[in-house]
Design a protein around this motif. Structure first.
Motif, PDB file in Angstrom:
ATOM      1  N   GLY A   1      47.240 -74.567  41.866  1.00 22.72           N
ATOM      2  CA  GLY A   1      46.032 -74.966  42.573  1.00 22.72           C
ATOM      3  C   GLY A   1      46.079 -74.865  44.075  1.00 22.72           C
ATOM      4  N   CYS A   2      46.912 -73.977  44.617  1.00 20.84           N
ATOM      5  CA  CYS A   2      47.020 -73.885  46.072  1.00 20.84           C
ATOM      6  C   CYS A   2      45.837 -73.149  46.698  1.00 20.84           C
ATOM      7  N   GLY A   3      45.144 -72.331  45.904  1.00 22.90           N
ATOM      8  CA  GLY A   3      43.986 -71.596  46.422  1.00 22.90           C
ATOM      9  C   GLY A   3      44.331 -70.402  47.275  1.00 22.90           C
ATOM     10  N   ALA A   4      45.608 -69.976  47.273  1.00 28.78           N
ATOM     11  CA  ALA A   4      46.029 -68.864  48.121  1.00 28.78           C
ATOM     12  C   ALA A   4      45.324 -67.566  47.753  1.00 28.78           C
ATOM     13  N   CYS A   5      45.028 -67.375  46.468  1.00 27.80           N
ATOM     14  CA  CYS A   5      44.374 -66.135  46.047  1.00 27.80           C
ATOM     15  C   CYS A   5      42.977 -66.020  46.648  1.00 27.80           C
ATOM     16  N   GLY A   6      42.219 -67.127  46.598  1.00 30.20           N
ATOM     17  CA  GLY A   6      40.885 -67.107  47.178  1.00 30.20           C
ATOM     18  C   GLY A   6      40.899 -66.965  48.686  1.00 30.20           C
ATOM     19  N   ASP A   7      41.868 -67.632  49.343  1.00 29.66           N
ATOM     20  CA  ASP A   7      41.986 -67.522  50.797  1.00 29.66           C
ATOM     21  C   ASP A   7      42.335 -66.102  51.223  1.00 29.66           C
ATOM     22  N   ALA A   8      43.100 -65.399  50.380  1.00 30.32           N
ATOM     23  CA  ALA A   8      43.556 -64.049  50.741  1.00 30.32           C
ATOM     24  C   ALA A   8      42.487 -62.992  50.547  1.00 30.32           C
ATOM     25  N   CYS A   9      41.475 -63.271  49.733  1.00 28.56           N
ATOM     26  CA  CYS A   9      40.452 -62.262  49.447  1.00 28.56           C
ATOM     27  C   CYS A   9      39.707 -61.898  50.732  1.00 28.56           C
ATOM     28  N   PRO A  10      39.749 -60.633  51.133  1.00 27.91           N
ATOM     29  CA  PRO A  10      39.132 -60.245  52.412  1.00 27.91           C
ATOM     30  C   PRO A  10      37.612 -60.283  52.405  1.00 27.91           C
ATOM     31  N   ILE A  11      37.015 -60.361  51.217  1.00 26.32           N
ATOM     32  CA  ILE A  11      35.549 -60.396  51.166  1.00 26.32           C
ATOM     33  C   ILE A  11      35.026 -61.709  50.600  1.00 26.32           C
ATOM     34  N   GLY A  12      35.904 -62.678  50.455  1.00 25.94           N
ATOM     35  CA  GLY A  12      35.481 -64.029  50.126  1.00 25.94           C
ATOM     36  C   GLY A  12      35.067 -64.294  48.698  1.00 25.94           C
ATOM     37  N   ILE A  13      35.576 -63.529  47.743  1.00 26.28           N
ATOM     38  CA  ILE A  13      35.275 -63.816  46.342  1.00 26.28           C
ATOM     39  C   ILE A  13      36.029 -65.091  45.943  1.00 26.28           C
ATOM     40  N   PRO A  14      35.357 -66.085  45.361  1.00 24.63           N
ATOM     41  CA  PRO A  14      36.027 -67.356  45.035  1.00 24.63           C
ATOM     42  C   PRO A  14      36.859 -67.273  43.765  1.00 24.63           C
ATOM     43  N   ILE A  15      37.800 -66.327  43.742  1.00 25.65           N
ATOM     44  CA  ILE A  15      38.557 -66.084  42.515  1.00 25.65           C
ATOM     45  C   ILE A  15      39.472 -67.248  42.158  1.00 25.65           C
ATOM     46  N   HIS A  16      39.804 -68.101  43.137  1.00 26.53           N
ATOM     47  CA  HIS A  16      40.646 -69.252  42.834  1.00 26.53           C
ATOM     48  C   HIS A  16      39.950 -70.236  41.899  1.00 26.53           C
ATOM     49  N   LEU A  17      38.617 -70.162  41.823  1.00 29.73           N
ATOM     50  CA  LEU A  17      37.890 -71.069  40.942  1.00 29.73           C
ATOM     51  C   LEU A  17      38.164 -70.764  39.469  1.00 29.73           C
ATOM     52  N   LEU A  18      38.507 -69.502  39.165  1.00 30.94           N
ATOM     53  CA  LEU A  18      38.829 -69.142  37.779  1.00 30.94           C
ATOM     54  C   LEU A  18      40.051 -69.922  37.295  1.00 30.94           C
ATOM     55  N   THR A  19      41.097 -69.925  38.111  1.00 33.62           N
ATOM     56  CA  THR A  19      42.307 -70.620  37.693  1.00 33.62           C
ATOM     57  C   THR A  19      42.176 -72.138  37.847  1.00 33.62           C
ATOM     58  N   HIS A  20      41.395 -72.584  38.832  1.00 35.53           N
ATOM     59  CA  HIS A  20      41.163 -74.018  38.963  1.00 35.53           C
ATOM     60  C   HIS A  20      40.432 -74.560  37.737  1.00 35.53           C
ATOM     61  N   LYS A  21      39.422 -73.825  37.290  1.00 33.22           N
ATOM     62  CA  LYS A  21      38.679 -74.261  36.094  1.00 33.22           C
ATOM     63  C   LYS A  21      39.588 -74.229  34.871  1.00 33.22           C
ATOM     64  N   MET A  22      40.457 -73.224  34.791  1.00 29.93           N
ATOM     65  CA  MET A  22      41.375 -73.155  33.666  1.00 29.93           C
ATOM     66  C   MET A  22      42.345 -74.323  33.686  1.00 29.93           C
ATOM     67  N   MET A  23      42.733 -74.775  34.887  1.00 26.55           N
ATOM     68  CA  MET A  23      43.594 -75.957  34.988  1.00 26.55           C
ATOM     69  C   MET A  23      42.909 -77.171  34.366  1.00 26.55           C
ATOM     70  N   GLU A  24      41.619 -77.325  34.626  1.00 27.67           N
ATOM     71  CA  GLU A  24      40.870 -78.441  34.061  1.00 27.67           C
ATOM     72  C   GLU A  24      40.832 -78.348  32.541  1.00 27.67           C
TER      73      GLU A  24
END
Length: 266
Positions: free
Chosen positions: A210-233
């Motif tokens: 849940g560090c969100g590094a993937c979403g922060d790294a996306c150069p065009i701002g796709i919230p891809i970290h939400l996929l893994t965050h939701k899977m964590m839930e």
């Protein structure tokens, strides 16, 4: 001299480590620093702006070599270290983990077990903005969610910055690089973009910290970290795995038990 600098200088002078991974001031925000001398140690900083997950460097022997190293870990970095340790990716004899629970205190962990004990006393919380988006997606129909992600991922141009930023993406050869057979098309297209991100999320199921590094790294701002965050839930609800804690009993998609629930089969 700050407590952090003093601790770093002592580690280097005593020869306990040859390199310390921490943070320094960058042009606009803190950036990673590979500290190898007493002079370098003067540049070390640690505050709330230090968000880069430094654990991503710990599985790169070509960068760290074979000598002992120290790392100055934020809470997300500690979670990643704990998970990497469970997956046998770290050598406890070659790694010293430090953190700063308070501004004027540097804490050195004795071992990975102490890190797990420390993490057990800290609840994982997703950011308010991210949780609001997840809640909104939860309120959508399946078709609406599919359209949402199709639209978001249509902008992806396969730079793989998300993979590079993730501490748990340490495979020596990623599925997107395999071409015999070609599992996922390497070029950007709606279908292959979706295949790549679904594959990435499944690979991190039960492992994401849940560090969100993937979403922060996306150069065009796709919230891809939400996929893994939701899977964590979802994994927390279905498998009683606590978010932000290492998967001590094995990852949910790589562990099988005869009594596993199968409500997902419809």
């Amino acid at each position: 001299m700050s407590e952090l600098t003093e601790a770093a200088v002592l580690l280097l002078q005593k020869g306990e480590v040859t390199k310390i991974i921490g943070y320094e001031e960058g042009s606009h925000k803190p950036r990673p620093l590979f500290c190898e001398s007493v002079v370098d140690a003067q540049r070390l900083i640690y505050d709330s702006r230090c968000v880069h997950n430094l654990a991503v460097y710990l599985t790169k022997p070509e960068l760290l070599g074979t000598s002992s190293v120290a790392i100055i870990a934020t809470l997300p970095t500690l979670r990643s270290i704990a998970q990497l340790a469970v997956e046998n990716q770290l050598n406890a004899d070659k790694l010293i983990v430090l953190t700063m629970p308070r501004e004027d205190e540097v804490h050195r962990f004795a071992d990975f077990d102490e890190i797990n004990t420390y993490l057990a006393g800290v609840d994982f919380r997703i950011g308010q903005k991210e949780q609001e988006v997840i809640d909104r997606l939860e309120g959508m129909s399946r078709e609406e969610r599919w359209q949402f992600w199709q639209q978001e991922l249509s902008h992806c141009f396969k730079c793989y910055a998300c993979r590079a930023a993730c501490p748990l993406c340490y495979c020596t050869r990623c599925i997107v690089e395999v071409n015999c057979p070609q599992w996922i098309q390497p070029w950007s297209s709606p279908l292959s973009n979706m295949e790549w991100q679904i594959n990435r999320a499944m690979h991190l199921a039960g492992r994401c910290t849940g560090c969100g590094a993937c979403g922060d790294a996306c150069p065009i701002g796709i919230p891809i970290h939400l996929l893994t965050h939701k899977m964590m839930e979802d994994i927390g609800r279905e498998f009683a795995q606590i978010s932000g804690r290492p998967a001590m009993q094995g990852n949910v998609l790589s562990t099988f038990r005869v009594d596993d629930k199968e409500e997902f089969i419809q």
